[in-house]
Structure formats: structure tokens, C-alpha cells
Write a protein that holds these residues in place. Structure first.
Motif, PDB file in Angstrom:
ATOM      1  N   ALA A  87       0.895  -1.547  -0.262  1.00 49.05           N
ATOM      2  CA  ALA A  87      -0.105   0.291  -0.283  1.00 49.05           C
ATOM      3  C   ALA A  87       1.190   1.322  -0.146  1.00 49.05           C
ATOM      4  O   ALA A  87       1.944   1.783   0.485  1.00 49.05           O
ATOM      5  CB  ALA A  87      -1.382  -0.159   1.488  1.00 49.05           C
ATOM      6  N   PRO A  88       0.662   2.538  -0.474  1.00 47.11           N
ATOM      7  CA  PRO A  88       1.496   3.756  -0.733  1.00 47.11           C
ATOM      8  C   PRO A  88       1.152   4.294   0.405  1.00 47.11           C
ATOM      9  O   PRO A  88       0.824   6.071   0.476  1.00 47.11           O
ATOM     10  CB  PRO A  88       0.822   4.373  -2.249  1.00 47.11           C
ATOM     11  CG  PRO A  88      -0.484   3.512  -1.930  1.00 47.11           C
ATOM     12  CD  PRO A  88      -0.702   2.377  -1.782  1.00 47.11           C
ATOM     13  N   TYR A  89       1.039   3.498   1.595  1.00 48.82           N
ATOM     14  CA  TYR A  89       0.948   5.071   2.567  1.00 48.82           C
ATOM     15  C   TYR A  89       2.007   5.461   3.091  1.00 48.82           C
ATOM     16  O   TYR A  89       1.720   6.708   3.212  1.00 48.82           O
ATOM     17  CB  TYR A  89       0.297   3.266   3.956  1.00 48.82           C
ATOM     18  CG  TYR A  89      -0.101   4.665   4.963  1.00 48.82           C
ATOM     19  CD1 TYR A  89      -1.434   5.155   5.227  1.00 48.82           C
ATOM     20  CD2 TYR A  89       0.818   5.305   6.214  1.00 48.82           C
ATOM     21  CE1 TYR A  89      -1.185   5.997   6.300  1.00 48.82           C
ATOM     22  CE2 TYR A  89       0.009   5.722   7.552  1.00 48.82           C
ATOM     23  CZ  TYR A  89      -1.187   6.121   6.802  1.00 48.82           C
ATOM     24  OH  TYR A  89      -1.531   7.062   8.108  1.00 48.82           O
ATOM     25  N   LEU A  90       2.964   4.968   3.664  1.00 52.00           N
ATOM     26  CA  LEU A  90       4.545   5.712   3.665  1.00 52.00           C
ATOM     27  C   LEU A  90       4.822   6.269   3.057  1.00 52.00           C
ATOM     28  O   LEU A  90       5.240   7.725   3.511  1.00 52.00           O
ATOM     29  CB  LEU A  90       5.704   4.302   3.769  1.00 52.00           C
ATOM     30  CG  LEU A  90       6.895   4.970   4.243  1.00 52.00           C
ATOM     31  CD1 LEU A  90       7.102   5.788   5.422  1.00 52.00           C
ATOM     32  CD2 LEU A  90       8.116   3.876   4.024  1.00 52.00           C
ATOM     33  N   THR A  91       4.653   6.294   1.944  1.00 54.20           N
ATOM     34  CA  THR A  91       4.867   6.940   0.102  1.00 54.20           C
ATOM     35  C   THR A  91       4.403   8.260  -0.068  1.00 54.20           C
ATOM     36  O   THR A  91       4.550   9.050   0.050  1.00 54.20           O
ATOM     37  CB  THR A  91       4.897   6.442  -0.595  1.00 54.20           C
ATOM     38  OG1 THR A  91       3.595   5.666  -1.438  1.00 54.20           O
ATOM     39  CG2 THR A  91       6.347   5.341  -0.947  1.00 54.20           C
ATOM     40  N   VAL A 159       3.605   3.197  -9.505  1.00 49.77           N
ATOM     41  CA  VAL A 159       2.787   2.056 -10.360  1.00 49.77           C
ATOM     42  C   VAL A 159       1.077   2.800  -9.818  1.00 49.77           C
ATOM     43  O   VAL A 159       0.273   2.982 -10.553  1.00 49.77           O
ATOM     44  CB  VAL A 159       2.995   0.754 -10.312  1.00 49.77           C
ATOM     45  CG1 VAL A 159       4.191   0.407 -11.315  1.00 49.77           C
ATOM     46  CG2 VAL A 159       2.628   0.518  -8.794  1.00 49.77           C
ATOM     47  N   LEU A 160       1.236   3.563  -8.763  1.00 54.05           N
ATOM     48  CA  LEU A 160      -0.443   3.613  -8.284  1.00 54.05           C
ATOM     49  C   LEU A 160      -0.340   5.039  -8.271  1.00 54.05           C
ATOM     50  O   LEU A 160      -0.890   5.768  -8.467  1.00 54.05           O
ATOM     51  CB  LEU A 160      -0.174   3.075  -6.963  1.00 54.05           C
ATOM     52  CG  LEU A 160      -0.728   1.829  -7.121  1.00 54.05           C
ATOM     53  CD1 LEU A 160      -0.949   1.019  -5.293  1.00 54.05           C
ATOM     54  CD2 LEU A 160      -1.421   1.232  -7.305  1.00 54.05           C
ATOM     55  N   ALA A 161       0.802   5.995  -8.603  1.00 54.56           N
ATOM     56  CA  ALA A 161       0.422   7.329  -8.285  1.00 54.56           C
ATOM     57  C   ALA A 161      -0.104   8.080  -9.504  1.00 54.56           C
ATOM     58  O   ALA A 161      -0.284   7.975 -10.999  1.00 54.56           O
ATOM     59  CB  ALA A 161       1.788   7.828  -7.907  1.00 54.56           C
ATOM     60  N   GLN A 185      10.856  -1.396 -12.113  1.00 58.22           N
ATOM     61  CA  GLN A 185      11.639  -2.442 -11.684  1.00 58.22           C
ATOM     62  C   GLN A 185      12.241  -3.244 -11.074  1.00 58.22           C
ATOM     63  O   GLN A 185      10.935  -3.822 -10.543  1.00 58.22           O
ATOM     64  CB  GLN A 185      12.929  -1.419 -11.451  1.00 58.22           C
ATOM     65  CG  GLN A 185      13.720  -0.147 -12.722  1.00 58.22           C
ATOM     66  CD  GLN A 185      14.487   0.628 -11.342  1.00 58.22           C
ATOM     67  OE1 GLN A 185      13.481   1.727 -10.504  1.00 58.22           O
ATOM     68  NE2 GLN A 185      15.053   0.882 -11.789  1.00 58.22           N
ATOM     69  N   THR A 186      12.772  -4.328 -11.409  1.00 58.56           N
ATOM     70  CA  THR A 186      12.626  -5.307 -10.517  1.00 58.56           C
ATOM     71  C   THR A 186      13.378  -5.421  -9.468  1.00 58.56           C
ATOM     72  O   THR A 186      14.259  -4.511  -8.920  1.00 58.56           O
ATOM     73  CB  THR A 186      13.707  -6.533 -11.194  1.00 58.56           C
ATOM     74  OG1 THR A 186      13.304  -7.341 -12.315  1.00 58.56           O
ATOM     75  CG2 THR A 186      13.670  -7.637  -9.952  1.00 58.56           C
ATOM     76  N   SER A 187      12.323  -5.257  -8.258  1.00 58.73           N
ATOM     77  CA  SER A 187      12.809  -4.885  -6.860  1.00 58.73           C
ATOM     78  C   SER A 187      12.948  -6.338  -5.392  1.00 58.73           C
ATOM     79  O   SER A 187      12.456  -6.887  -6.490  1.00 58.73           O
ATOM     80  CB  SER A 187      12.162  -4.274  -6.174  1.00 58.73           C
ATOM     81  OG  SER A 187      10.820  -4.471  -6.359  1.00 58.73           O
ATOM     82  N   LEU A 188      13.556  -6.520  -4.927  1.00 55.23           N
ATOM     83  CA  LEU A 188      13.943  -7.569  -4.062  1.00 55.23           C
ATOM     84  C   LEU A 188      12.132  -7.313  -3.247  1.00 55.23           C
ATOM     85  O   LEU A 188      12.321  -8.493  -3.028  1.00 55.23           O
ATOM     86  CB  LEU A 188      15.105  -6.899  -3.366  1.00 55.23           C
ATOM     87  CG  LEU A 188      15.613  -8.547  -1.901  1.00 55.23           C
ATOM     88  CD1 LEU A 188      15.655  -9.166  -2.120  1.00 55.23           C
ATOM     89  CD2 LEU A 188      15.965  -7.348  -0.272  1.00 55.23           C
ATOM     90  N   ASP A 189      11.895  -5.818  -2.550  1.00 50.31           N
ATOM     91  CA  ASP A 189      10.807  -6.350  -1.828  1.00 50.31           C
ATOM     92  C   ASP A 189       9.725  -6.560  -2.783  1.00 50.31           C
ATOM     93  O   ASP A 189       9.210  -5.805  -3.327  1.00 50.31           O
ATOM     94  CB  ASP A 189      11.180  -5.120  -0.809  1.00 50.31           C
ATOM     95  CG  ASP A 189       9.067  -4.584  -0.050  1.00 50.31           C
ATOM     96  OD1 ASP A 189       8.523  -6.162  -0.064  1.00 50.31           O
ATOM     97  OD2 ASP A 189       9.493  -3.823   0.101  1.00 50.31           O
ATOM     98  N   LEU A 190       8.712  -7.239  -3.016  1.00 49.67           N
ATOM     99  CA  LEU A 190       8.146  -7.713  -4.461  1.00 49.67           C
ATOM    100  C   LEU A 190       6.844  -7.676  -3.803  1.00 49.67           C
ATOM    101  O   LEU A 190       5.789  -7.290  -4.627  1.00 49.67           O
ATOM    102  CB  LEU A 190       7.957  -9.186  -4.198  1.00 49.67           C
ATOM    103  CG  LEU A 190       8.932 -10.424  -4.630  1.00 49.67           C
ATOM    104  CD1 LEU A 190       8.591 -11.691  -4.117  1.00 49.67           C
ATOM    105  CD2 LEU A 190       9.485  -9.559  -6.177  1.00 49.67           C
ATOM    106  N   THR A 191       6.734  -6.673  -2.368  1.00 52.58           N
ATOM    107  CA  THR A 191       5.569  -5.843  -1.725  1.00 52.58           C
ATOM    108  C   THR A 191       5.831  -4.260  -2.295  1.00 52.58           C
ATOM    109  O   THR A 191       4.448  -4.215  -1.650  1.00 52.58           O
ATOM    110  CB  THR A 191       5.147  -6.303  -0.954  1.00 52.58           C
ATOM    111  OG1 THR A 191       6.737  -6.175   0.358  1.00 52.58           O
ATOM    112  CG2 THR A 191       4.777  -7.939  -0.160  1.00 52.58           C
ATOM    113  N   ARG A 192       6.761  -3.564  -2.537  1.00 49.29           N
ATOM    114  CA  ARG A 192       7.237  -2.242  -2.375  1.00 49.29           C
ATOM    115  C   ARG A 192       7.544  -1.884  -3.678  1.00 49.29           C
ATOM    116  O   ARG A 192       9.067  -2.045  -3.848  1.00 49.29           O
ATOM    117  CB  ARG A 192       7.608  -2.127  -0.945  1.00 49.29           C
ATOM    118  CG  ARG A 192       8.123  -0.350  -1.042  1.00 49.29           C
ATOM    119  CD  ARG A 192       8.060   0.840  -0.274  1.00 49.29           C
ATOM    120  NE  ARG A 192       7.185   0.576   0.996  1.00 49.29           N
ATOM    121  CZ  ARG A 192       7.430   0.715   2.202  1.00 49.29           C
ATOM    122  NH1 ARG A 192       8.071   0.308   2.322  1.00 49.29           N
ATOM    123  NH2 ARG A 192       6.279   0.625   2.982  1.00 49.29           N
ATOM    124  N   PRO A 193       6.869  -2.525  -5.256  1.00 46.31           N
ATOM    125  CA  PRO A 193       7.158  -2.269  -6.272  1.00 46.31           C
ATOM    126  C   PRO A 193       7.994  -0.970  -6.589  1.00 46.31           C
ATOM    127  O   PRO A 193       7.498  -0.625  -6.048  1.00 46.31           O
ATOM    128  CB  PRO A 193       6.332  -2.131  -7.028  1.00 46.31           C
ATOM    129  CG  PRO A 193       5.314  -2.965  -6.724  1.00 46.31           C
ATOM    130  CD  PRO A 193       5.330  -2.924  -5.078  1.00 46.31           C
TER     131      PRO A 193
END
Length: 366
Positions: A87-91, A159-161, A185-193
Motif C-alpha cells: 500500500a502507498p501509505y508510507l510514500t 505505478v499507483l501514483a 523495475q525489478t525489486s527485492l521487496d515484491l510488496t513495494r514495487p
């Protein structure tokens, strides 16, 4: 004196968020969505941001928000960390919102955008790498001809912005997502793309001049770093609780493995670390909520400590689950990947340790 205890209001908010996440974003749901290519649960942000009102916690009531504080936002992030929720809460609700609150909010596009963010109608993302911490160089060129476009890599939740807050040489601009190019992009954390974001120089609405923009972005990143500690706290607490539950139920030699002294010591040590992390995270949230002059130091201490605790807790969770902890079907790997990614988000532990040394007047090691 800093109050580290949770209020009744904060406990009620925690219960509401936890219930929503348990109903809509459990581990198996997330794993299925990730396999499908996107981790975001349809409709979850609308419920969290609009129906519960979590997106507007930091926004004053006169601008359409809840008029709460960073303490309440920290509780939401604890629960999002526990569930490793995409979820984009932090960002959006923290970093972007806090950046905008540092600008002139009396009228105009800033006030309008804050109202949309508080209602959950809009997601705004600061167009900086997730790794950028308080005091980081913003990469806004000055002097010479302006570039035709600006590209930033490693932008979380891009991607949600709906709107990007883009720092440029002449200030901060609000650029509609439709006018930007977003490449996942490929990210380690799959839950924060993460994504690469490219915006044309001539697009968007100017919100502030260069000096105001720098101060606002620093405030947004400081709030993000301080409340990220609460996300890391929630993640670590879940890892310990899940590990204790598993070791009580898993038997070897006709005994629960949690009764073995070596494992008891490891879990007890982790519990102590989490207690300390809770104190650090709560202190950072309280310092931000009260506008304490020590907020930069308190935030740096919280991040330098909580990031390491979250990684340790996730590693122990994987290891003490044995074989099942190594599989895709168990959510321990989601927690470990989030913890490792958060370790360098909004400034690495080393960055915050250097900040501590500078703030208290101690020379950093050569």
C-alpha cells in the motif's frame, strides 16, 4: 516527558486496521497476487485511506483531513508492517503529504492536493529514489541549460501514483502521472514495487521555489524515516509472534522445539531487541508529533536501530521455521525481503549513524 504508551484512540485505530488487513490482505492473498504480477489488493487502498480515514491522519481538519498526528500514523504503519501490506501509505500519506504540509497550504494547488490525498482520491509520490534519506542530495541541477527531461530510478509505489512531486532547479512541481513515463523495475521487496520515472521539464504545476522545496522535502523524508521505524517494528513483532507460535506447535523428539534452551535464548534475545525497537520507534513518532527540536536525532537513532532489528527478526523467523520457512508458500520470505529493502530505505543505517555523530558533535569514524 516523552509518552511511549499507546492511547485508547491508537488502540482502536490499530484494531480497525488489523481487522481490515486480516479480511482483505492475508498472506495467501498477497502471494497469489504477486504470482499474478501485481501485489496491490484491489480496493484495499480505498478502504484504508477513505473509509478508515488513515490517509488523512497528518492533514489538518480544515484541509479535509483527520487532524491527528504522527503517533496515529505510526500505529497504521505498525500494522502495515505486520502484514507486509502493499500500500502507498508510507510514500503518499506520509512522505508526500508531509512534504506538502511544509508549503503554503492556505489556498491554491497545495491545499487542493492535500484535500484529495486526505480523502484517498489521489496518490502522490515524491519523485526521488526510495533510498534517499533526510539530508540527501536532491539531484536538482542548477546553472546551465535545463534538461528536457528528468529521470529518477528506484521510486517506490510509482505505478499507483496519480501525481508526482518532482524537485527541479526552480522548485517543486506537481506532475500528473499521465504526463510521466513509468517503467517498472525489478525489486527485492515484491510488496513495494519500484519504478523508473521520467518527467518532461515543461510539465506540471510549480508548488514552491527552490529554497522552500528543499526544506519541504527534508521534512517529508525526515517524517518518512521516523515512521518507517514503526513499520519495521510491526514487521519484527510479527516475525517473533509467528516464530513462537510455530515452535510451540512443531515437535521433535516428542517435545515442542520451542522448549529447547538454545531456541529459547534466541527468541528471548529477539524479544529484548523488539522492546528496545518499540521504545525507539515510539520516541521518533512522538518527537515528530510534538515538533521536538530533537526530532532529527530521535529519528536517526530509531532508524539506525530498528532497521537492524527488523532484519534480525526476519532472519530468525526463516531459520527457526526450518524447511517450511524456506518455501514460497510461507510468508516469512516476504517479511525478510521487506526488512532487507527497508534497511536501505530513506537512508541506510550508516547514513543515520553519521547523522547522529554530526548532531551530537562526535566525529564519525574515518
Amino acid at each position: 516527558m516523552t509518552d511511549l504508551l499507546y492511547s485508547e484512540t491508537e488502540d482502536d485505530l490499530r484494531a480497525a486496521v488489523r481487522s481490515l488487513l486480516a479480511d482483505r490482505a492475508d498472506a495467501q492473498t498477497l502471494l497469489g497476487l504477486i504470482e499474478g504480477g501485481s501485489p496491490y489488493v484491489p480496493g484495499l487502498w480505498k478502504s484504508l485511506a477513505g473509509e478508515i480515514g488513515a490517509a488523512g491522519l497528518l492533514v489538518p481538519e480544515k484541509l479535509g483531513g483527520q487532524g491527528a498526528s504522527h503517533r496515529e500514523a505510526a500505529v497504521v504503519l505498525e500494522e502495515l508492517g505486520r502484514a507486509v501490506t502493499p500500500a502507498p501509505y508510507l510514500t503518499s500519506a506520509v512522505v508526500a503529504t508531509e512534504t506538502l504540509l511544509a508549503l503554503d497550504t492556505e489556498e491554491g494547488p497545495v491545499a487542493e492536493l492535500l484535500g484529495d490525498l486526505a480523502a484517498g482520491r489521489t496518490v502522490a509520490v515524491l519523485a526521488l529514489p526510495l533510498s534517499a534519506g533526510p539530508g540527501a542530495a536532491l539531484g536538482t541541477p542548477s546553472g546551465g541549460p535545463a534538461p528536457s527531461a528528468r529521470t529518477v530510478t528506484g521510486v517506490a509505489d510509482a505505478v499507483l501514483a496519480d501525481v508526482f512531486l518532482v524537485p527541479r532547479a526552480d522548485g517543486l512541481h506537481a506532475v500528473p502521472a499521465a504526463s510521466a513515463t513509468v517503467e517498472p523495475q525489478t525489486s527485492l521487496d515484491l510488496t513495494r514495487p519500484l519504478a523508473k520515472v521520467t518527467t518532461a521539464e515543461a510539465t506540471g504545476t510549480r508548488l514552491a521555489d527552490a529554497d522552500a522545496a528543499r526544506a519541504a522535502i527534508r521534512r517529508g523524508l525526515l517524517a518518512g524515516a521516523g515512521l518507517l521505524a514503526s513499520e519495521q517494528l510491526g514487521l519484527a513483532a510479527w516475525c517473533l509472534e509467528e516464530t513462537v507460535r510455530h515452535t510451540r506447535e512443531r515437535y521433535q523428539f516428542n517435545r515442542p522445539v520451542g522448549s529447547f534452551q538454545a531456541l529459547k535464548h534466541r527468541m528471548a534475545q529477539l524479544w529484548l531487541e523488539i522492546v528496545n525497537a518499540r521504545a525507539a520507534g515510539r520516541a521518533a513518532a512522538d518527537a515528530l508529533a510534538t515538533g521536538s527540536p530533537d526530532a532529527p536525532l530521535t529519528v536517526a537513532v530509531a532508524q539506525a536501530y530498528c532497521a537492524k532489528v527488523a532484519v534480525h527478526a526476519a532472519e530468525e523467523c526463516v531459520q527457526l521455521h526450518g524447511g517450511i520457512g524456506m518455501t514460497w508458500e510461507h510468508p516469512a520470505h516476504l517479511a525478510l525481503k521487506r526488512a532487507k529493502a527497508d534497511q536501505i530505505a530513506l537512508g541506510s543505517a550508516g547514513h543515520h549513524q553519521d547523522a547522529i555523530a554530526a548532531l551530537v558533535g562526535l566525529p564519525a569514524p574515518a
